[in-house]
Each structure stands twice: as C-alpha cells, then as structure tokens.
Design an enzyme around this catalytic site. Structure first.
Site, short mmCIF file in Angstrom:
data_model
loop_
_atom_site.label_atom_id
_atom_site.label_comp_id
_atom_site.label_asym_id
_atom_site.label_seq_id
_atom_site.Cartn_x
_atom_site.Cartn_y
_atom_site.Cartn_z
CB SER A 183 -0.95 0.00 1.20
OG SER A 183 -0.22 -0.08 2.40
CG HIS A 211 -4.42 -1.39 -0.76
ND1 HIS A 211 -5.03 -0.16 -0.85
CD2 HIS A 211 -3.96 -1.48 0.51
CE1 HIS A 211 -4.92 0.48 0.30
NE2 HIS A 211 -4.28 -0.31 1.15
CE LYS A 242 -7.42 -0.63 2.98
NZ LYS A 242 -6.51 -1.62 3.55
#
Ligand SMILES: *Cc1c(COP(=O)(O)O)cnc(C)c1O
Length: 394
Positions: A183, A211, A242
């Site tokens: 990340s 991610h 996310k």
C-alpha cells in the site's frame, strides 16, 4: 504518588509534541467521496480507499437502509450463537462466485480477518515466512500465533528461496504470507514466483489482497485473478472496507478453510457479527462489480490520467503498478510541509514518512478513485505544480 492521573501517558504525549509527530484527528463533515468537507473546508480528497466510489453509490446505500428495516441495526450475537443471519451466508456465496474460489468466510474487518485466520491455520511446529513490508494486521496476526516466523526482504525471491532451502525441513507446515498490493508504493507481490517456490518446497500461500480486490483482475477480482493463479493460492484475504466501500474482511479458498475457521477463528467466536446494513451493502457492491466493468474502467482511466500529468511535471511517482500514486519528496520535513501547503490550497493528501516508510523517502500518497472527475484531478495537479515550484522541487 496519586494514581489515576495517568502521568505516564501525559509524559508520552509531551514527547510526541517534542518530536513534532503529535496530531489531532481531522474531522470529515460528510460522505467520504471525491470532495470532502474536512475540518470545515472543502477539499479534493486524494486520501481515501473508496477506490470505486461504491461507499456512496445510491443502490449500495439503499441496500443498507433496506437491511436495517428488515433485520435491524445489529446482528445481536456472535456468529457461532445466533448472530449468523442468512444475509451473511448469501454474501459469502456471492463473494466466492466473484473470487472464483470454492468458499468464503467473512469477518468484521480485514484486520480481524488476518488476526483470526493466521492464528487458526498455523500452530507450534509450523513456520511463517513473511514479506518485510506486510501490513500491520498480518504482523499482529503472526504475533498471536504459536508458529515460528522468518522475514524475507521485500519482494526478494532469492531471499525467500534461501529461507525455504534453509528451513523447510525443520517444520511441519510452512506458510508464505504476502500482501497482494503493497500500500505504500502500489507495487504488486511477485505472486507467480512465490507460488512456484511454494509448490517446489511444499509450502502454503497466503495473499492479503486488501488493495488488489476491486482494483486488479477482471472486474476487480484481485491479484490472484490478475496473475491467473486460481486454485494455486491457499488463502486469499480481501477486505470489504476499501474498494467495496463498506466494512468487513474475508478469506476465499477451500471449503475446509471455511469449516475450520468457523470452529477456531476467534473473531467469529468472540466478537459480534457484521451488522446487517454492512452485509447487505457489501453484497450490492459486489453485484454491481460483477455486472459491469464501468467502475474499474473509470478507476484505471483516472489513475493513468493523474499519473501521466504528475510525471510530465517532473515528479517522481515511484514504481506503482496500481492506482496508488506515491509522489516521492524525500525529506520528512519537506514532505509534511508539502502536504500542509496542498491542504491550504484545497487538496488533501496524506504525507507518509519514517517509520512508515524508510528515512529519506517521505512521500505524498495519492489515492485515486473512480469518483474523481477530471476537474478534481486537474485541480489537484495544478496545486501540485504550484506547491512543487514554490518548494523548488520541480
Ligand atoms: C487496509 C488493510 C487491511 C485492513 O482492512 P480493514 O478492513 O480496514 O480492517 C488489512 N490488510 C491490508 C493489506 C490492508 O491494506
């Protein structure tokens, strides 16, 4: 000495102030979308993980509201007692279909998922081999289990191979753990090689794709799909917090994983289940993703547009392979000064410095989203140019 004054904390807080790292939490007075009202000021938001804008999608919000009408606000219990309302199972089946894996087990967050899963699947006599840049929740998960651990240099396949050669024979199970997408730099794990090594040495693989899910692969199916490694990664972790835009975490993999976790994963046994609104909203997000590439297409289009423009200005945007766009500044002080000046100019992007990243590699980490308009991105680039020139960085 008087107790209850918490002098030891006061001393520590003073030290934070002396070190220049004391901060107050910024307050967002509204939805977390392309533009936000931060501490009372409207700014372009380059810092959220709401990659696809799904946190604010009308159908996702409606699904949450409808679930509250039917099921109420809370699950009422842990899943192993009476908190396992039927929507959770439906979400898990939908996620398994999306990820093209046999089965999925959901948790209350990605962090919970790592903490609960790692602890449940390894034991004394096993070895975990972990990338040095893995996420904090993996590190915590490893701390909670009884297996030994070894760390390999970031994405260094020779180092990983060296550890496997040296240690494989001393242990029962060996579990290689890596983030799918790292990340801080936006780089991808070298998954094809990791899987090859795991197969050669008879090790298990665990990929935390927080991610990567919703970002990479067909319609956001993740890093494993991106590298076409279906069936060759044992434990695939995703988050619903996310790109999916809600809250929650999950493990995708084999039926046996799900069954075992339902007996042994402590967050499932000792913490209340996801609330109905979150479960229903996440399910709607996944459905939207499965029915259209519109969201991921817009995300990548925006990311490529922004990266190209910043690069043209002469900024160092690192070696990201994802919409995460680091702008490497260097010194810690200049990084924080840059971030502050951008905020004054109407752009919020968090400065990331040592110890989160190595000394001298301070950066502004821009998180691009499908919800950004070209005007948002043009405005942000313009402010980067003005501040960059003022600080004599370009
Ligand atoms: C964000 C993140 C998590 C935590 O996910 P939450 O759902 O926010 O708890 C776990 N692992 C990685 C790699 C992450 O980036």
């Amino acid at each position: 000495m008087k107790s209850h004054e918490l002098t030891f904390l006061k001393v520590k807080i003073e030290q934070l102030k002396e070190d220049g790292v004391y901060r107050e939490l910024p307050v967002n007075y509204g939805p977390c979308t392309n533009r936000i009202n931060l501490n009372g000021k409207e700014v372009v938001n380059l810092s959220s993980n709401n990659y696809l804008g799904l946190a604010n999608h009308p159908e996702v919000k409606e699904a949450a509201i409808e679930a509250v009408r039917v099921y109420g606000a809370g699950a009422g219990a842990v899943r192993t007692i009476v908190g396992n309302y039927n929507l959770i199972g439906e979400l898990e089946d939908k996620l398994a279909e999306f990820k093209r894996e046999e089965a999925v087990m959901c948790f209350q967050s990605g962090l919970n998922c790592n903490i609960g899963t790692i602890q449940a699947i390894v034991e004394r006599g096993d070895l975990i081999i972990s990338d040095e840049l893995n996420h904090a929740s993996i590190i915590d998960g490893i701390k909670l289990c009884k297996a030994d651990k070894a760390i390999f240099k970031h994405s260094d396949m020779e180092d990983l191979e060296r550890i496997l050669k040296e240690k494989r024979d001393e242990y029962n199970n060996v579990l290689i753990i890596t983030d799918g997408v790292f990340s801080m730099d936006g780089d991808l794990a070298k998954l094809p090689r990791i899987v090859e090594l795991a197969e050669e040495f008879g090790a298990l693989t665990y990929v935390d794709d927080a991610h990567g899910s919703g970002v990479l692969g067909e319609s956001g199916r993740g890093t494993v799909d991106h590298f076409k490694l279906h069936g060759r990664v044992d434990f695939i972790i995703g988050t619903l917090s996310k790109a999916i835009g809600v809250i929650g975490g999950y493990v995708a993999g084999k039926h046996e994983t799900k069954t075992w976790l339902s007996h042994r994963a402590r967050p499932l046994l000792f913490s209340t289940a996801l609330p109905p609104a979150a479960t229903a909203a996440a399910m709607k997000s996944v459905e939207l993703l499965m029915n259209s590439t519109e969201f991921t297409d817009r995300l990548w289009d925006n990311a490529n547009y922004f990266k190209a423009k910043l690069g043209k200005l002469g900024f160092d945007t690192g070696h990201s392979e994802t919409p995460i766009t680091p702008v490497i500044i260097g010194s810690e002080a200049t990084t924080m000064q840059f971030s502050k000046a951008l905020l004054d100019a109407g752009v919020y992007v968090s400065g990331i410095v040592f110890p989160t990243v190595p000394k001298g590699t301070g950066r502004l980490r821009c998180m691009i989203s499908a919800s950004h308009t070209k005007e948002d991105l043009d405005f942000a680039v313009k402010q980067f140019e003005i501040v960059g020139k003022a600080l004599e960085l370009i």
